[in-house]
Scaffold this active site. Structure first.
Site, PDB file in Angstrom:
ATOM      1  N   CYS A 192      17.527 -73.325   0.439  1.00  0.00           N
ATOM      2  CA  CYS A 192      17.305 -73.430   1.890  1.00  0.00           C
ATOM      3  C   CYS A 192      18.001 -72.308   2.651  1.00  0.00           C
ATOM      4  O   CYS A 192      17.541 -71.880   3.696  1.00  0.00           O
ATOM      5  CB  CYS A 192      17.780 -74.781   2.398  1.00  0.00           C
ATOM      6  SG  CYS A 192      19.492 -75.118   2.009  1.00  0.00           S
ATOM      7  N   GLU A 201      18.991 -82.195   7.561  1.00  0.00           N
ATOM      8  CA  GLU A 201      19.322 -80.903   6.950  1.00  0.00           C
ATOM      9  C   GLU A 201      18.006 -80.244   6.586  1.00  0.00           C
ATOM     10  O   GLU A 201      17.404 -80.564   5.570  1.00  0.00           O
ATOM     11  CB  GLU A 201      20.202 -81.111   5.712  1.00  0.00           C
ATOM     12  CG  GLU A 201      21.538 -81.798   5.995  1.00  0.00           C
ATOM     13  CD  GLU A 201      22.495 -80.954   6.830  1.00  0.00           C
ATOM     14  OE1 GLU A 201      22.321 -79.717   6.852  1.00  0.00           O
ATOM     15  OE2 GLU A 201      23.394 -81.521   7.465  1.00  0.00           O
TER      16      GLU A 201
HETATM   17  P1  NAD Z   1      10.820 -82.649  -0.960  1.00  0.00           P
HETATM   18  O1  NAD Z   1       9.353 -82.521  -1.195  1.00  0.00           O
HETATM   19  O2  NAD Z   1      11.716 -82.984  -2.099  1.00  0.00           O
HETATM   20  O3  NAD Z   1      11.007 -83.691   0.211  1.00  0.00           O
HETATM   21  C1  NAD Z   1      12.287 -84.098   0.611  1.00  0.00           C
HETATM   22  C2  NAD Z   1      12.345 -85.611   0.592  1.00  0.00           C
HETATM   23  O4  NAD Z   1      11.452 -86.133   1.564  1.00  0.00           O
HETATM   24  C3  NAD Z   1      11.942 -86.205  -0.747  1.00  0.00           C
HETATM   25  O5  NAD Z   1      12.890 -87.166  -1.132  1.00  0.00           O
HETATM   26  C4  NAD Z   1      10.582 -86.788  -0.474  1.00  0.00           C
HETATM   27  O6  NAD Z   1      10.331 -87.950  -1.232  1.00  0.00           O
HETATM   28  C5  NAD Z   1      10.637 -87.137   0.994  1.00  0.00           C
HETATM   29  N1  NAD Z   1       9.347 -87.090   1.629  1.00  0.00           N
HETATM   30  C6  NAD Z   1       8.379 -86.160   1.442  1.00  0.00           C
HETATM   31  N2  NAD Z   1       7.303 -86.435   2.226  1.00  0.00           N
HETATM   32  C7  NAD Z   1       7.623 -87.560   2.917  1.00  0.00           C
HETATM   33  C8  NAD Z   1       6.940 -88.343   3.890  1.00  0.00           C
HETATM   34  N3  NAD Z   1       5.718 -88.029   4.309  1.00  0.00           N
HETATM   35  N4  NAD Z   1       7.568 -89.426   4.392  1.00  0.00           N
HETATM   36  C9  NAD Z   1       8.804 -89.737   3.978  1.00  0.00           C
HETATM   37  N5  NAD Z   1       9.498 -89.037   3.053  1.00  0.00           N
HETATM   38  C10 NAD Z   1       8.915 -87.970   2.529  1.00  0.00           C
HETATM   39  O7  NAD Z   1      11.416 -81.350  -0.370  1.00  0.00           O
HETATM   40  P2  NAD Z   1      10.765 -80.322   0.605  1.00  0.00           P
HETATM   41  O8  NAD Z   1      10.482 -80.975   1.897  1.00  0.00           O
HETATM   42  O9  NAD Z   1       9.745 -79.517  -0.098  1.00  0.00           O
HETATM   43  O10 NAD Z   1      12.096 -79.425   0.720  1.00  0.00           O
HETATM   44  C11 NAD Z   1      12.047 -78.120   1.008  1.00  0.00           C
HETATM   45  C12 NAD Z   1      12.575 -77.907   2.401  1.00  0.00           C
HETATM   46  O11 NAD Z   1      13.844 -78.468   2.509  1.00  0.00           O
HETATM   47  C13 NAD Z   1      12.723 -76.463   2.738  1.00  0.00           C
HETATM   48  O12 NAD Z   1      12.304 -76.275   4.067  1.00  0.00           O
HETATM   49  C14 NAD Z   1      14.206 -76.231   2.630  1.00  0.00           C
HETATM   50  O13 NAD Z   1      14.673 -75.179   3.425  1.00  0.00           O
HETATM   51  C15 NAD Z   1      14.731 -77.547   3.076  1.00  0.00           C
HETATM   52  N6  NAD Z   1      16.055 -77.752   2.518  1.00  0.00           N
HETATM   53  C16 NAD Z   1      17.097 -77.818   3.377  1.00  0.00           C
HETATM   54  C17 NAD Z   1      18.362 -77.969   2.872  1.00  0.00           C
HETATM   55  C18 NAD Z   1      19.554 -78.047   3.770  1.00  0.00           C
HETATM   56  O14 NAD Z   1      20.610 -78.384   3.259  1.00  0.00           O
HETATM   57  N7  NAD Z   1      19.433 -77.775   5.041  1.00  0.00           N
HETATM   58  C19 NAD Z   1      18.560 -78.054   1.492  1.00  0.00           C
HETATM   59  C20 NAD Z   1      17.452 -77.991   0.665  1.00  0.00           C
HETATM   60  C21 NAD Z   1      16.198 -77.843   1.179  1.00  0.00           C
END
Ligand code: NAD
Length: 460
Positions: A248, A214
């Site tokens: 998102c 997602e």
């Molecule tokens: P985040 O930093 O919380 O990361 C998401 C998860 O990935 C966390 O649990 C984190 O610990 C893990 N993570 C981060 N780096 C990692 C790595 N190198 N290796 C393994 N795991 C790792 O969130 P984010 O990435 O900043 O989220 C924002 C993005 O998520 C935006 O692009 C947003 O659009 C997208 N998003 C999508 C949805 C959806 O439902 N499609 C919902 C919310 C957010």
């Protein structure tokens, strides 16, 4: 405190053992666990609100709107339909398979890893847990470490309400998640950025584990000629400002005809005043940016164009005013990455076709929005724009319909959930055929003959 990666193999072994012994199979157990999710949120309403206020400055209404209401409705929806969803689904058996019957039997995968994101830290972790449990899986939950208070609260509450033999919480950042991803899971459900989505998918490939991703992207919002501009401004800016744009599916940018641009800006200004008053930075109905890193990422983006509304920031409290920009170059930083904050570029396009072309030149979005009064525009847009979700004459509201599958396409993700789509996504749909023993029709067995060939052609 982050979880110790040395404990991961034993944790997985224990969950798998309980799964293999059939703990998660009974519908009664599944229903109890589903109810426990809602009960956990109801009985800890104040603590949940406090954690979300600490992490994101979420007002209570937004806690309900964006986090808990969706969980309550998904739990209710799944509980009511569980029996129907889990039943064998009969399919017709062709002549060549007669006598016989065929059906699809949903079965749980086993142990599902759910990795959540920080922007809706309760909803994005628990809403995939609902189909995971409904489908009869065990689950490991990895809340986002970026939403510090909420991650801590979930790590405390989940073991108190859910069966620890089947559901565990692992707290951690990149290092812990990297170790977690080395374990063998039966499905990985990831919510977050596309960049990390690739890391997750690479790790999953090691074990050939299926993934649901997602992800995000730039969700466009098109104002068609003749649209109700006032209504569009209200619904658009609400969708942009909820959670301070850290959503998102928030409209990322607007495409509007030059002739409608200034009226739209005027209407947005009016709506912002109606919603947040004169002091938007100080409004208690408006969220903060999650942390300093994201604040520092967003702040320079304000310089990508001409500020026509807002533009003020409060560095000490990590707040950025709802900010509308014009004269933004399509190749500027603001238009390259998902904004994920309260900055709204308004881009000018000549007509609907130009808007469609603009969207199609970019990655497929998670959501697309069209404000229109024209059935013809609606049909054309719907046919021409490939997007995870499409909403006409509103933003975000499709999330309230449990029967609508939610998920991205292309760069915005793979796999859908919510309602039955989520149940099916987290089930293996096992194909089953049962043959009758009599009569045996021998046409498929050697020795082959012309007569058998004719009969085979006739039945197949
Ligand atoms: P985040 O930093 O919380 O990361 C998401 C998860 O990935 C966390 O649990 C984190 O610990 C893990 N993570 C981060 N780096 C990692 C790595 N190198 N290796 C393994 N795991 C790792 O969130 P984010 O990435 O900043 O989220 C924002 C993005 O998520 C935006 O692009 C947003 O659009 C997208 N998003 C999508 C949805 C959806 O439902 N499609 C919902 C919310 C957010």
């Amino acid at each position: 405190m982050f979880s110790d990666p040395d404990t991961f193999p034993d944790m997985l072994a224990e969950l798998r053992d309980h799964f293999d012994r059939g703990l998660t199979r009974s519908l009664q157990w599944r229903r109890e666990q589903l109810s426990a999710i809602s009960r956990m949120l109801e009985e800890n309403e104040a603590r949940v609100s406090d954690a979300l206020a600490e992490d994101l400055g979420k007002p209570q209404q937004e806690v309900l709107l964006g986090e808990t209401a969706l969980i309550f409705s998904e739990v209710e929806h799944a509980r009511k339909r569980l029996k129907r969803w889990t039943k064998a689904r009969r399919v017709p058996t062709p002549m060549v398979g007669k006598p016989g019957r065929s059906w699809v039997q949903p079965e749980p995968f086993g142990v599902v890893l759910i990795i959540g994101a920080w922007n809706y830290p309760i909803q994005l972790l628990l809403s995939p847990l609902i189909p995971a449990i409904a489908a009869g899986n065990c689950a490991v939950l990895k809340p986002s470490e970026v939403a510090v208070a909420t991650s801590k609260l979930l790590a405390e509450l989940v073991p108190q309400y859910l069966d620890e033999r089947a559901v565990r919480v692992v707290e951690g950042a990149v290092e812990e998640t990297t170790e977690l991803l080395k374990q063998r899971f039966d499905h990985i459900f990831y919510t977050g950025s596309s960049a990390v989505g690739k890391i997750v998918m690479r790790a999953a490939a090691e074990h050939l584990t299926p993934v649901t991703l997602e992800l995000g992207g730039k969700s466009p919002c098109v104002i068609d000629a003749g649209a109700d501009i006032e209504s569009a401004a209200r619904r658009l800016i609400w969708g942009k400002c909820l959670n301070a744009g850290q959503t998102c599916i928030a409209p990322d940018y607007v495409l509007v005809r030059p002739a409608d641009r200034d009226r739209l800006i005027g209407a947005i200004e009016h709506e912002l005043f109606e919603m947040y008053g004169a002091d938007r930075l100080g409004s208690s109905d408006y969220c903060k940016i999650i942390n300093r890193r994201h604040f520092d990422r967003l702040r320079p983006l304000i310089d990508s164009g001409r500020v026509v509304i807002g533009g003020r920031v409060d560095e000490t409290r990590c707040r950025i005013e709802p900010t509308v920009l014009t004269e933004v170059a399509p190749d500027s930083a603001l238009m390259q990455e998902e904004i994920f904050g309260p900055i709204l570029p308004i881009m000018e396009v000549d007509d609907l076709e130009a808007a469609i072309a603009f969207i199609r030149e970019r990655e497929k979005p998670l959501s697309a929005y069209l404000f229109t009064r024209s059935g013809e525009s609606e049909r054309r847009f719907s046919e021409a724009v490939s997007t995870g979700n499409l909403c006409i004459n509103d933003t975000l509201m499709f999330m309230s319909v449990p029967e609508l599958p939610f998920g991205g396409v292309g760069n915005s993700g793979m796999g859908q959930y919510h309602g039955k789509a989520g149940f099916d996504r987290l089930s293996h749909l096992k194909a089953v055929m049962k043959r009758g023993l009599f009569p045996e029709i021998p046409v498929r067995f050697p020795p082959y003959s012309k007569l058998k060939m004719r009969l085979l052609k006739w039945v197949s």
